[in-house]
Design a protein around this motif. Structure first.
Motif, mmCIF file in Angstrom:
data_model
loop_
_atom_site.group_PDB
_atom_site.id
_atom_site.type_symbol
_atom_site.label_atom_id
_atom_site.label_comp_id
_atom_site.label_asym_id
_atom_site.label_seq_id
_atom_site.Cartn_x
_atom_site.Cartn_y
_atom_site.Cartn_z
ATOM 1 N N GLU A 37 0.828 -1.202 0.000
ATOM 2 C CA GLU A 37 0.000 0.000 0.000
ATOM 3 C C GLU A 37 0.862 1.251 0.000
ATOM 4 O OE1 GLU A 37 -2.889 -0.182 3.124
ATOM 5 O OE2 GLU A 37 -3.544 -2.181 2.531
ATOM 6 N N GLY A 38 0.255 2.354 -0.346
ATOM 7 C CA GLY A 38 0.956 3.631 -0.336
ATOM 8 C C GLY A 38 1.361 4.052 -1.736
ATOM 9 N N ASP A 39 1.945 5.250 -1.812
ATOM 10 C CA ASP A 39 2.263 5.817 -3.117
ATOM 11 C C ASP A 39 3.709 5.610 -3.561
ATOM 12 O OD1 ASP A 39 3.536 7.569 -1.395
ATOM 13 O OD2 ASP A 39 2.645 9.378 -2.254
ATOM 14 N N LEU A 40 4.523 4.935 -2.761
ATOM 15 C CA LEU A 40 5.922 4.732 -3.128
ATOM 16 C C LEU A 40 6.093 4.048 -4.494
ATOM 17 C CD1 LEU A 40 8.938 4.959 -2.470
ATOM 18 C CD2 LEU A 40 8.737 2.741 -1.313
ATOM 19 N N PRO A 41 5.376 2.973 -4.796
ATOM 20 C CA PRO A 41 5.561 2.340 -6.109
ATOM 21 C C PRO A 41 5.285 3.298 -7.275
ATOM 22 C CG PRO A 41 4.415 0.854 -4.637
ATOM 23 C CD PRO A 41 4.484 2.189 -3.934
ATOM 24 N N LEU A 42 4.221 4.062 -7.186
ATOM 25 C CA LEU A 42 3.918 5.027 -8.244
ATOM 26 C C LEU A 42 5.001 6.099 -8.310
ATOM 27 C CD1 LEU A 42 2.015 6.087 -10.434
ATOM 28 C CD2 LEU A 42 0.762 7.290 -8.624
ATOM 29 N N ARG A 43 5.434 6.570 -7.183
ATOM 30 C CA ARG A 43 6.440 7.631 -7.147
ATOM 31 C C ARG A 43 7.764 7.184 -7.768
ATOM 32 N NH1 ARG A 43 6.896 9.733 -1.346
ATOM 33 N NH2 ARG A 43 8.269 11.195 -2.380
ATOM 34 N N ILE A 44 8.203 5.970 -7.417
ATOM 35 C CA ILE A 44 9.503 5.544 -7.954
ATOM 36 C C ILE A 44 9.439 5.192 -9.434
ATOM 37 C CG2 ILE A 44 10.361 4.765 -5.721
ATOM 38 C CD1 ILE A 44 10.037 1.873 -6.803
ATOM 39 N N SER A 45 8.266 4.884 -9.947
ATOM 40 C CA SER A 45 8.145 4.501 -11.361
ATOM 41 C C SER A 45 7.893 5.686 -12.288
ATOM 42 C CB SER A 45 7.032 3.460 -11.525
ATOM 43 O OG SER A 45 5.782 3.952 -11.107
ATOM 44 N N THR A 46 7.640 6.849 -11.732
ATOM 45 C CA THR A 46 7.264 8.017 -12.533
ATOM 46 C C THR A 46 8.229 8.373 -13.663
ATOM 47 O OG1 THR A 46 5.944 8.928 -10.739
ATOM 48 C CG2 THR A 46 6.700 10.484 -12.402
ATOM 49 N N PRO A 47 9.536 8.401 -13.488
ATOM 50 C CA PRO A 47 10.399 8.871 -14.582
ATOM 51 C C PRO A 47 10.775 7.815 -15.622
ATOM 52 C CG PRO A 47 11.715 8.583 -12.607
ATOM 53 C CD PRO A 47 10.288 8.278 -12.230
ATOM 54 N N PHE A 48 10.190 6.626 -15.559
ATOM 55 C CA PHE A 48 10.659 5.535 -16.416
ATOM 56 C C PHE A 48 9.821 5.271 -17.662
ATOM 57 C CE2 PHE A 48 12.494 4.620 -12.256
ATOM 58 C CZ PHE A 48 13.813 4.455 -12.601
#
Length: 153
Positions: A37-48
């Protein structure tokens, strides 16, 4: 809550079709399936997405496999072995290259992602015909590796 790998793969395709780029869609669907849960996965994938911020380099869905292996199988200390994350990521890399002929977005989509006219001409069609199916497939491969599910022959 997604019950099956196929449902997670379909969700990744839907996320990509509606609001996220390829890497974000895969990492989000995998993370939700795995219960993170949480937004970490979305955040780390943003620039790829789009081959590293739309530059056509390594495919964002393929990069998602590496991010997911790190998130779910990565080491948590310098003494820990890297192989739990690296070996499955490497298997996905070779499977991907065998199927798609290249790890690079520009080679898979067949146009220069930095050319606005090419994106306008080909972007939507390629997204529907190539990228969404690819995103779904890579999501399946990642979850098969993470859950040790048998991959279909």
């Amino acid at each position: 809550m997604m019950q099956t790998i196929d449902e997670a793969a379909e969700w990744a395709g839907q996320l990509y079709a509606e609001k996220y780029h390829c890497c974000e869609a895969v990492v989000t669907a995998v993370s939700e399936y795995m219960g993170l849960e949480g937004d970490l996965p979305l955040r780390i994938s943003t620039p790829f997405g789009g081959g590293l911020t739309g530059n056509g380099a390594a495919c964002g869905a393929l990069l998602a496999a590496y991010l997911c292996m790190g998130l779910f199988k990565g080491r948590s200390s310098e003494e820990a072995d890297r192989k739990d994350a690296c070996e499955p990521a490497n298997r996905i890399y070779h499977r991907f290259c065998e199927k798609y002929g290249s790890p690079d977005c520009r080679n898979i989509v067949g146009y220069d992602k930095t050319d606005p006219k090419a994106v306008e001409l080909y972007g939507k069609k390629v997204k529907q015909e190539i990228c969404i199916p690819l995103t779904k497939e890579v999501t399946r491969w990642i979850l098969e590796e993470l859950t040790h599910a048998e991959s279909p022959a």
